[in-house]
Design a protein around this motif. Structure first.
Motif, PDB file in Angstrom:
ATOM      1  N   GLN A 165      -3.051  -9.026   2.406  1.00 15.28           N
ATOM      2  CA  GLN A 165      -4.221  -8.230   2.004  1.00 15.28           C
ATOM      3  C   GLN A 165      -3.815  -6.985   1.217  1.00 15.28           C
ATOM      4  O   GLN A 165      -4.388  -6.692   0.165  1.00 15.28           O
ATOM      5  CB  GLN A 165      -5.011  -7.838   3.257  1.00 15.28           C
ATOM      6  N   ALA A 192       0.834  -1.212   0.000  1.00 15.81           N
ATOM      7  CA  ALA A 192       0.000   0.000   0.000  1.00 15.81           C
ATOM      8  C   ALA A 192       0.864   1.257   0.000  1.00 15.81           C
ATOM      9  O   ALA A 192       0.580   2.226  -0.712  1.00 15.81           O
ATOM     10  CB  ALA A 192      -0.935   0.003   1.208  1.00 15.81           C
ATOM     11  N   ARG A 195       2.360  13.930 -14.237  1.00 14.32           N
ATOM     12  CA  ARG A 195       1.291  14.200 -15.213  1.00 14.32           C
ATOM     13  C   ARG A 195       0.779  15.633 -15.080  1.00 14.32           C
ATOM     14  O   ARG A 195       0.470  16.299 -16.058  1.00 14.32           O
ATOM     15  CB  ARG A 195       0.144  13.209 -14.977  1.00 14.32           C
ATOM     16  N   THR A 250       1.356  11.000 -10.724  1.00 14.43           N
ATOM     17  CA  THR A 250       0.377  12.091 -10.798  1.00 14.43           C
ATOM     18  C   THR A 250       1.071  13.451 -10.815  1.00 14.43           C
ATOM     19  O   THR A 250       0.705  14.332 -11.596  1.00 14.43           O
ATOM     20  CB  THR A 250      -0.604  12.009  -9.617  1.00 14.43           C
ATOM     21  N   ARG A 269      -5.515  -3.637  -8.154  1.00 17.98           N
ATOM     22  CA  ARG A 269      -5.661  -2.285  -8.723  1.00 17.98           C
ATOM     23  C   ARG A 269      -4.763  -2.070  -9.933  1.00 17.98           C
ATOM     24  O   ARG A 269      -4.934  -1.105 -10.665  1.00 17.98           O
ATOM     25  CB  ARG A 269      -5.313  -1.230  -7.668  1.00 17.98           C
ATOM     26  N   MET A 298      -7.195   6.134  -5.423  1.00 16.03           N
ATOM     27  CA  MET A 298      -6.900   4.731  -5.103  1.00 16.03           C
ATOM     28  C   MET A 298      -8.044   4.095  -4.339  1.00 16.03           C
ATOM     29  O   MET A 298      -8.330   4.488  -3.210  1.00 16.03           O
ATOM     30  CB  MET A 298      -5.624   4.638  -4.252  1.00 16.03           C
ATOM     31  N   ASN A 299      -8.681   3.120  -4.967  1.00 18.48           N
ATOM     32  CA  ASN A 299      -9.709   2.331  -4.281  1.00 18.48           C
ATOM     33  C   ASN A 299      -8.996   1.228  -3.512  1.00 18.48           C
ATOM     34  O   ASN A 299      -8.796   0.130  -4.021  1.00 18.48           O
ATOM     35  CB  ASN A 299     -10.667   1.718  -5.301  1.00 18.48           C
ATOM     36  N   VAL A 300      -8.628   1.516  -2.291  1.00 19.99           N
ATOM     37  CA  VAL A 300      -7.850   0.548  -1.516  1.00 19.99           C
ATOM     38  C   VAL A 300      -8.762  -0.504  -0.885  1.00 19.99           C
ATOM     39  O   VAL A 300      -9.979  -0.350  -0.880  1.00 19.99           O
ATOM     40  CB  VAL A 300      -7.024   1.247  -0.416  1.00 19.99           C
ATOM     41  N   GLU A 301      -8.136  -1.550  -0.341  1.00 16.95           N
ATOM     42  CA  GLU A 301      -8.924  -2.676   0.176  1.00 16.95           C
ATOM     43  C   GLU A 301      -9.189  -2.561   1.680  1.00 16.95           C
ATOM     44  O   GLU A 301      -9.817  -3.435   2.245  1.00 16.95           O
ATOM     45  CB  GLU A 301      -8.251  -3.994  -0.192  1.00 16.95           C
ATOM     46  N   SER A 302      -8.734  -1.472   2.306  1.00 17.61           N
ATOM     47  CA  SER A 302      -9.004  -1.273   3.735  1.00 17.61           C
ATOM     48  C   SER A 302      -8.574   0.137   4.115  1.00 17.61           C
ATOM     49  O   SER A 302      -7.806   0.776   3.402  1.00 17.61           O
ATOM     50  CB  SER A 302      -8.213  -2.262   4.592  1.00 17.61           C
ATOM     51  N   ASN A 346       1.861   5.967  -7.363  1.00 12.12           N
ATOM     52  CA  ASN A 346       0.771   6.757  -7.931  1.00 12.12           C
ATOM     53  C   ASN A 346       0.997   8.259  -7.769  1.00 12.12           C
ATOM     54  O   ASN A 346       0.692   9.040  -8.671  1.00 12.12           O
ATOM     55  CB  ASN A 346      -0.565   6.363  -7.293  1.00 12.12           C
ATOM     56  N   SER A 392      -4.814   0.337   4.549  1.00 11.83           N
ATOM     57  CA  SER A 392      -4.066   0.628   3.325  1.00 11.83           C
ATOM     58  C   SER A 392      -4.311   2.063   2.859  1.00 11.83           C
ATOM     59  O   SER A 392      -3.430   2.670   2.245  1.00 11.83           O
ATOM     60  CB  SER A 392      -4.436  -0.362   2.221  1.00 11.83           C
ATOM     61  N   SER A 395      -4.881  11.076  -8.520  1.00 13.56           N
ATOM     62  CA  SER A 395      -4.890   9.615  -8.516  1.00 13.56           C
ATOM     63  C   SER A 395      -5.883   9.200  -7.444  1.00 13.56           C
ATOM     64  O   SER A 395      -5.767   9.616  -6.292  1.00 13.56           O
ATOM     65  CB  SER A 395      -3.474   9.120  -8.200  1.00 13.56           C
TER      66      SER A 395
END
Lengths: 308, 388
Positions: free
Chosen positions: A118, A79, A93, A90, A126, B54-58, A86, B61, B52
């Motif tokens: 996880q 994460a 960009r 960004t 993603r 981000m569709n995180v999983e928790s 990212n 994160s 940006s």
């Protein structure tokens, strides 16, 4: 087409992991990181989840890292790396920055297989542009050799000790590359620093694909495996030559063996060199040989060398 | 030109984040926060905000990605509530310890068990020692303005800022909100990244092992930073006022002239507390109310000044500290007032847990018990509205 490392002449001399770090003598993880950084070069940000490597290379006021390096916590390497990757893209960009870098996570098996799975799954799903490398020494070595879900069947650890009612670790290692492939990522591979060119070429490929890549790397650990500190590279080779650690890659899910084993060594040659397997009986050894045989069949390796 | 629109508290935050030209958003859905990030993903999807997403999983994160992203110097945002904030707990300390400039909206909701999606302050209070600046808002307008201020505060103090807003009561209430021109907002918070701490040119190591010889000093730097943020928060609020004509201060006192007794509250109940104070004052009761807008750093001097000459204060906690001496806000206030030469009696209340309404009668009870404390001294904490 990625740069290909064929001989030492192709490998840069520059060391991006400085000597003098606190990893144990004979730790293959340190060797592996040197190879990884030779393949990636300077324009790399390394994220380390909590691990042996992390605590041994960043003890303030020293740091062994000659590339930007980040540690945040144990379970979030992917994460954090996604956030960095990212954000850098960004800013570029939007014309706010011209700084580019590849982002590599180097995490242990506990931080990858267990507590970090996880967040790794999230990053792979993603499609974030990171290379995740798991250096697998097959237990929580940093806290004193406790079993993880990467510990192989039969291994003695401090939380899977053999005894009257226990063979040691009861379960088999998770199929991490299989999990990665199931996410549909463009590149996944196994590796071992005993095969440096194979490892470096895989790092290059992992970095060059657009999107997430994963490398699952076996790194022998003399302290936890109870082996001689001079044997680590040899043990990595034996893991491959016995068929217990097949070196392969999956490009867009297409699996291919990258190091062929024409004549396999018996697993006992690998197991008997390690204190953690010393207690295993014939039945357990047979079970492990069967695993190697299944690998051989799956990947098309050669037959078992005839025993003298 | 200022535009007046009817939007919810959550949308007000989303508009502020968009006008701040945020570079990265990482978020996970949780009620009652979700409409903030829904709106933001809409802005990103239709090109109104170049970020940006981000569709995180928790939530773990989400905050981890924000810490990573903020190291690049980018402007980052996340939003959460309740269990989500609790799941972030571990990383909140790293966000402040590593001096990141994350802005997070926390839409206040009760913590389980039992599961409860409604409003109280137990989520934020459980994170009060994480080293974050905590701001509290009471309306959609304030949610917008405070979020804008929060980016400036975070970037100038290098500390993460949590903007707290009462779940549903503020987050889902549609109110008229004045939105300034985006250009004006950008002048206040220029959209320029901070130093890139993961630059390959400098190759810093971040998040190192801090052994006993160094940990203490490193920790103290973050403590010192939040202490020093007091002045910055004031200064930025003043500057906001000069540009946008609105100012909120660290605390807001209402009806305190000649008051004998005052309630101290946080969040949206300030409105009801004021209304009841007005009606009581009409009947000759000398009561007032103080609302805290900044909880971390705690506004000690401002609070002491506001209660000078007051005989009793009643502290309304919307969170509990089971087995403790008092509840979170009570403890802060008791400590802040302890060595005043003539400190008021301090009566503790708990009210409005898990979205339980705090009715006018409840406020009358609290004012009356506080007046009583002025005469006879404070008693034990009163659990307002608790059924037998």
């Amino acid at each position: 087409m990625s740069k290909v490392f064929k001989s030492v002449k192709d490998v840069p001399k520059e060391e991006l992991l400085a000597p003098g770090h606190r990893l144990c003598a004979g730790c293959a993880a340190g060797t592996a990181v040197r190879q990884i950084l030779k393949a990636s070069g300077r324009d790399t940000v390394v994220v380390s989840p909590t691990s042996c490597l992390e605590v041994s290379t960043s003890y303030f006021p020293q740091s062994a890292w000659r590339v930007p390096w980040v540690h945040i916590a144990f379970e979030n390497g992917a994460a954090v790396a996604s956030g960095i990757s990212n954000a850098l893209k960004t800013l570029q960009r939007k014309g706010k920055s011209d700084e580019k870098a590849d982002v590599i996570v180097i995490g242990g098996d506990g931080g990858t297989f267990d507590i970090g799975l996880q967040s790794l799954s999230g990053a792979m799903e993603r499609g974030d542009d990171i290379l995740y490398i798991c250096y697998d020494n097959e237990a929580y070595m940093n806290t004193g050799i406790q079993r993880s879900s990467a510990t192989p069947f039969g291994a003695a650890t401090t939380t899977s000790p053999p005894g009257k009612r226990s063979i040691g670790q009861r379960t088999e290692k998770k199929d991490l590359v299989g999990i990665a492939i199931a996410h549909g990522i463009p590149y996944a591979a196994t590796a071992c620093p005993s095969y440096p060119f194979d490892l470096m070429n895989k790092v290059r490929k992992g970095l060059d694909v657009d999107g997430p890549a994963l490398i699952h790397m076996l790194t022998p650990c003399p302290t936890g495996w109870r082996t001689d500190t001079s044997d680590s590279i040899e043990l990595g080779k034996l893991a491959v030559l016995t068929g217990l650690w097949p070196l392969y890659e999956a490009v867009n899910g297409e699996v291919r063996l990258t190091v062929q084993v024409p004549r396999r060594e018996p697993v006992t040659k690998y197991l008997k060199a390690q204190g953690r397997f010393r207690h295993l009986d014939e039945e357990a050894l047979k079970k492990i040989q069967e695993r190697a045989d299944r690998n051989a069949k799956r990947f098309g390796m050669g037959p078992l060398r005839e025993q003298q | 030109m200022v535009r007046r629109v009817g939007i919810s508290g959550n949308y007000a935050v989303a508009y502020a984040v968009k006008m701040a030209d945020v570079d990265m958003i990482a978020a996970y859905p949780i009620t009652p926060q979700t409409t903030i990030v829904e709106k933001l993903s809409e802005f990103v999807a239709n090109g109104e905000l170049d970020a940006s997403y981000m569709n995180v999983e928790s939530e773990h994160s989400a905050i981890s990605a924000c810490v990573g992203a903020s190291l690049t110097g980018a402007r980052v945002f996340t939003a959460t509530s309740s269990q989500g904030l609790a799941l972030m707990h571990e990383i909140l300390f790293m966000a402040s310890g590593l001096r990141t400039h994350i802005v997070m909206a926390n839409v206040n909701r009760a913590l389980s068990a039992p599961l409860n999606i409604w409003n109280d302050h137990s989520d934020a209070m459980a994170q009060r020692d994480a080293g974050w600046i905590q701001l509290w808002v009471r309306s959609a307008q304030e949610a917008f303005d405070t979020t804008i201020e929060a980016f400036k505060i975070a970037e100038e103090t290098r500390l993460p800022v949590m903007v707290n807003m009462d779940g549903f009561i503020v987050s889902h209430m549609y109110e008229p909100v004045e939105l300034p021109e985006e250009e004006e907002v950008r002048k206040f918070i220029p959209s320029k990244p901070l130093e890139n701490r993961v630059s390959t040119k400098t190759a810093y190591a971040t998040g190192v092992v801090g052994p006993p010889e160094y940990y203490y000093e490193m920790k103290y730097q973050a403590i010192d930073a939040i202490e020093k943020s007091r002045l910055k928060i004031k200064e930025i609020d003043r500057e906001f006022n000069s540009r946008f004509g609105k100012s909120y201060g660290e605390i807001e006192a209402y009806g305190m002239d000649g008051a004998d007794a005052a309630l101290i509250v946080m969040g949206s109940i300030f409105g009801s507390a004021k209304e009841v104070a007005d009606s009581l004052r009409e009947k000759g009761k000398k009561v007032g109310v103080i609302s805290l807008r900044v909880f971390r750093p705690f506004p000690i001097q401002e609070l002491r000044k506001a209660v000078e000459g007051i005989k009793a204060v009643g502290v309304v906690d919307r969170a509990t500290a089971p087995g403790g001496v008092g509840n979170p806000l009570y403890n802060e206030i008791a400590t802040a007032l302890y060595d005043m030469p003539e400190r008021p009696a301090i009566q503790g209340f708990v009210a409005g847990l898990g979205g339980r309404d705090i009715r006018q009668d409840d406020f009358r009870l609290m004012y009356s018990a506080t007046e009583n404390a002025a005469r006879e001294g404070a008693g034990r904490c009163i659990y307002v509205g608790l059924r037998e």
